[in-house]
Design an enzyme around this catalytic site. Structure first.
Site, short mmCIF file in Angstrom:
data_model
loop_
_atom_site.label_atom_id
_atom_site.label_comp_id
_atom_site.label_asym_id
_atom_site.label_seq_id
_atom_site.Cartn_x
_atom_site.Cartn_y
_atom_site.Cartn_z
N SER A 256 0.81 -1.23 0.00
CA SER A 256 0.00 0.00 0.00
C SER A 256 0.84 1.27 0.00
CB SER A 256 -0.84 0.08 1.28
OG SER A 256 -1.99 -0.67 1.16
N HIS B 109 -3.07 0.74 -5.17
CA HIS B 109 -2.32 -0.38 -5.76
C HIS B 109 -2.49 -0.30 -7.27
CE1 HIS B 109 -1.76 -2.89 -2.05
NE2 HIS B 109 -2.68 -2.02 -1.64
N HIS C 267 -4.60 -9.56 -2.59
CA HIS C 267 -4.93 -9.88 -1.19
C HIS C 267 -5.97 -10.98 -1.12
CE1 HIS C 267 -3.41 -5.70 -1.05
NE2 HIS C 267 -2.91 -6.06 0.11
N GLU D 155 -9.61 -9.71 -0.99
CA GLU D 155 -10.27 -9.31 -2.24
C GLU D 155 -11.08 -10.47 -2.82
OE1 GLU D 155 -7.54 -6.46 -4.70
OE2 GLU D 155 -6.25 -7.78 -3.53
N ALA E 230 2.17 -2.15 4.67
CA ALA E 230 1.74 -1.22 5.71
C ALA E 230 1.13 -2.08 6.81
CB ALA E 230 0.71 -0.25 5.16
N MET F 1 -2.57 -7.39 6.63
CA MET F 1 -3.46 -8.26 5.84
C MET F 1 -2.75 -8.84 4.62
SD MET F 1 -6.77 -5.76 5.88
CE MET F 1 -7.21 -4.83 7.36
N ASN G 9 -0.04 2.99 11.89
CA ASN G 9 -0.98 3.34 12.97
C ASN G 9 -0.74 2.43 14.16
OD1 ASN G 9 -2.32 1.42 10.79
ND2 ASN G 9 -3.20 0.87 12.77
N HIS H 246 -8.37 3.78 6.63
CA HIS H 246 -7.44 3.60 5.51
C HIS H 246 -6.75 4.91 5.15
CE1 HIS H 246 -5.70 1.69 2.03
NE2 HIS H 246 -6.28 2.53 1.20
#
Ligand code: HPA
Length: 269
Positions: free
Chosen positions: A30, A61, A83, A86, A113, A209, A233, A244
């Site tokens: 990301s 992406h 991912h 998805e 990330a 993820m 974060n 996000h």
């Protein structure tokens, strides 16, 4: 077509396009895909044009495969990964790593990330191990004996020597590196505070993820791995809320350091 036939078909296709001898696969997470734009003498292919390849759906992406020179190395960079959340089967998520190996890559550099458990936003964390909480494993099914064993050792999935090089390079650049365990979930929900408390007890330092499936497949075929998380974060429960936008904003802030670091590390690997 079997998985093996698909891998070889895609390899042959990419070789015909001039992707001759990549050494390093780069999987850029990301907001970190910009690094691929610095690849010189680049051959660029849209994911949509590559047979057996998945399609990217996440904002941030790009969905391009880029081959060329970076820091004097031949790299094959994925700008945007696939991912599990998805809806991609694990076979699709990890297919690029199989093809990288089939094309001759001996190593992968994997970035992502992640939420920090202990580490705060802006931290660059070298991944020294992972915990697979995706609920799946990309190696389930018939084993590809051509690539690796049925029961692969994961003791050193993240190559220790590569971490040593990363520290030396970061030191020279004046970049602070942390190190820890990445715990991979399926997403797409961020974790609950209770899950994060549990993961902390389990020994996780970062949560995300992605990455875990690709690294399992890389380790299966004996590829060396360097993994770096950009902590964007504090994980759930350690800050008011998660979104996000913050992930994108923090990645944007640290990506220059990040790009410089990866380039300098590549030159030394
Ligand atoms: N959890 C999971 N994935 C993430 C996070 C997080 O807190 N931050 C960035 N990707």
């Amino acid at each position: 077509m079997t998985l093996l036939e698909k891998i070889y078909e895609t390899r042959d296709f990419l070789q015909d396009k001039g992707i001759a001898a990549p050494e390093f696969g780069l999987i850029l997470g990301s907001g970190l895909g910009e690094l691929a734009e610095e690849v010189e003498n680049a051959i660029v292919l849209d994911y949509a044009d590559i047979p057996n390849w998945g399609q990217s759906t996440v904002v941030g992406h790009a969905g391009k495969l880029i081959y060329g020179d970076l820091s004097g190395r031949k790299v094959l960079a994925l700008q945007g990964r696939f991912h599990f959340y998805e809806g991609n089967p694990m076979e699709v998520v990890t297919f690029p790593v199989r093809v990288m190996k089939a094309l001759g890559c001996h190593s992968v550099v994997v970035t992502n990330a992640a939420g920090g458990i202990g580490f705060g936003p802006g931290t660059l964390m070298l991944i020294n191990d992972h915990i697979n909480m995706t609920g799946a494993n990309p190696l389930i099914g018939e084993n590809l004996d051509e690539f690796g064993p049925r029961f692969p050792d994961m003791s050193k999935a993240y190559t220790p020597e590569y971490r040593q090089v990363a520290y030396q390079v970061a030191d020279k650049l004046g970049i602070t590196l942390s190190e820890g365990v990445y715990l991979g979930c399926s997403g797409p929900t961020y974790e609950t505070p209770a899950e994060i408390r549990a993961f902390k007890t389990l020994g996780a330092d970062a949560v995300g993820m992605s990455t875990v499936p690709e690294v399992i497949v890389a380790a299966h075929s004996g590829m060396k791995v360097l993994g770096i998380s950009a902590i964007t974060n504090h994980a759930a429960g350690f800050q008011e809320e998660l979104n996000h936008e913050e992930v994108v904003e923090v990645t944007t802030r640290i990506k220059e350091d990040f790009k410089g670091l990866i380039k300098a590390i590549l030159a030394e690997l």
